[in-house]
Write an enzyme that holds these catalytic residues in place. Structure first.
Site, PDB file in Angstrom:
ATOM      1  CB  THR A  57      -1.208  -0.313   1.041  1.00  0.00           C
ATOM      2  OG1 THR A  57      -1.694  -1.221   1.052  1.00  0.00           O
ATOM      3  CG2 THR A  57      -2.051   1.209   1.159  1.00  0.00           C
TER       4      THR A  57
ATOM      5  CE  LYS B  82      -4.370  -2.051   1.293  1.00  0.00           C
ATOM      6  NZ  LYS B  82      -4.344  -2.832   1.544  1.00  0.00           N
TER       7      LYS B  82
ATOM      8  CE  LYS C 134       2.058   0.914   5.269  1.00  0.00           C
ATOM      9  NZ  LYS C 134       1.111   0.966   3.917  1.00  0.00           N
TER      10      LYS C 134
END
Length: 305
Positions: free
Chosen positions: A106, A182, A250
């Site tokens: 990702t 995503k 993150k």
């Protein structure tokens, strides 16, 4: 027909970099598909354990690149991806022209777009291919892949993606689209986990039996996949990290970065990000992301039996 034959031939030897919760399952799915799977992980003992099951352990990404026309990278983030490609012992310099690098992390979509161009300059094809579904679905070959890339990259990869995933979405003919989708998925995942933790924490504070609350919610309209999955971890008092708190520090950070570029407001994502940040700085960074529930004061969490 010649291109199809080339595609199928090139899937016979595949490299997988990163044998974590997702990568190990993906590597085993490829082996079940009949591929000769070469692996690299910074934990040499993990790669060796896979080799003992029938794969080939490599000493570095560069060593892995030699026999492999397709490399699947399943590392944590953009920095680790950059390292396995261009760092010491990286695979980019050893990959053959026309081979494909499949990037499953990702990352910032703009970073993915730039990586496609950087690899193209070296004659290497690229597939932007983030994944979702968790370790169990990765192990069974039933996860989801959100992919985008050139027709040439798809032609080389052939049926390889279907060997790893039950759902393979082709979202565009260049990098970036897969990573955008995503990141939106991670927006929902992070907000759902944070909301699930908040709901369970309120129940604990109000004196509701947590097992009864879990039973009712998982059979009611308020349920979500994340509540059902993550609150089971809380009930079991098992915070073994399948996906750690810092992953959502993150990923929700990437969500906010993408929105900030167009000045798009994301109030729920911002709050969820702060919750994961708080959990991380409180010492739960490497625990399962359900440990975000530990930030709520005045509650007594279930203990291990």
């Amino acid at each position: 027909m010649q291109q199809q034959a080339r595609s199928q031939a090139m899937t016979s030897t595949v490299g997988v970099i990163g044998l974590g919760a997702m990568g190990s399952g993906m590597a085993r799915s490829l082996r079940r598909h009949g591929c000769h799977v070469h692996v690299f992980d910074v934990r040499a003992e993990v790669a060796q354990a896979f080799a003992e099951e029938g794969g080939v352990a490599c000493a570095s990404p560069a060593d892995l690149a030699g026999p492999c026309d397709i490399i699947v990278s399943v590392v944590v983030n953009a920095a680790q991806t950059d390292s396995v490609l261009f760092g010491e012992g990286g695979c980019a310099g050893a990959m053959k022209r026309g081979s494909v690098f499949v990037m499953c992390s990702t990352v910032d979509p703009n970073w993915s777009i730039a990586l496609e161009a950087r690899l193209a300059a070296q004659g290497i094809l690229y597939l932007d291919a983030p994944i979702s579904g968790g370790a169990a679905k990765a192990a069974s070959g039933e996860m989801t892949m959100m992919t985008s890339g050139t027709p040439e990259a798809y032609a080389v990869v052939g049926s390889l993606l279907d060997a790893m995933a039950a759902k393979v979405y082709r979202l565009g003919d260049q990098a970036g689209a897969g990573s955008k989708v995503k990141i939106i998925n991670q927006l929902l995942a992070g907000v759902h986990i944070a909301a699930a933790a908040e709901a369970m924490a309120l129940g604990l504070r109000a004196g509701v039996d947590p097992a009864a609350l879990y039973e009712v919610i998982t059979h009611s309209a308020g349920n979500s996949w994340m509540f059902e999955n993550r609150m089971a971890h809380v009930l079991a008092a098992d915070y073994t990290p399948l996906s750690a708190v810092d992953i959502f520090v993150k990923d929700l950070g990437l969500v906010l970065d993408m929105a900030r570029a167009s000045k798009f407001p994301l109030p729920l994502s911002s709050t969820a990000h702060q919750m994961f940040m708080q959990a991380s700085t409180a010492g739960f960074a490497r625990e399962d992301d359900s440990a975000v529930i530990k930030i709520f004061p005045g509650i007594e969490l279930p203990k291990k039996p």
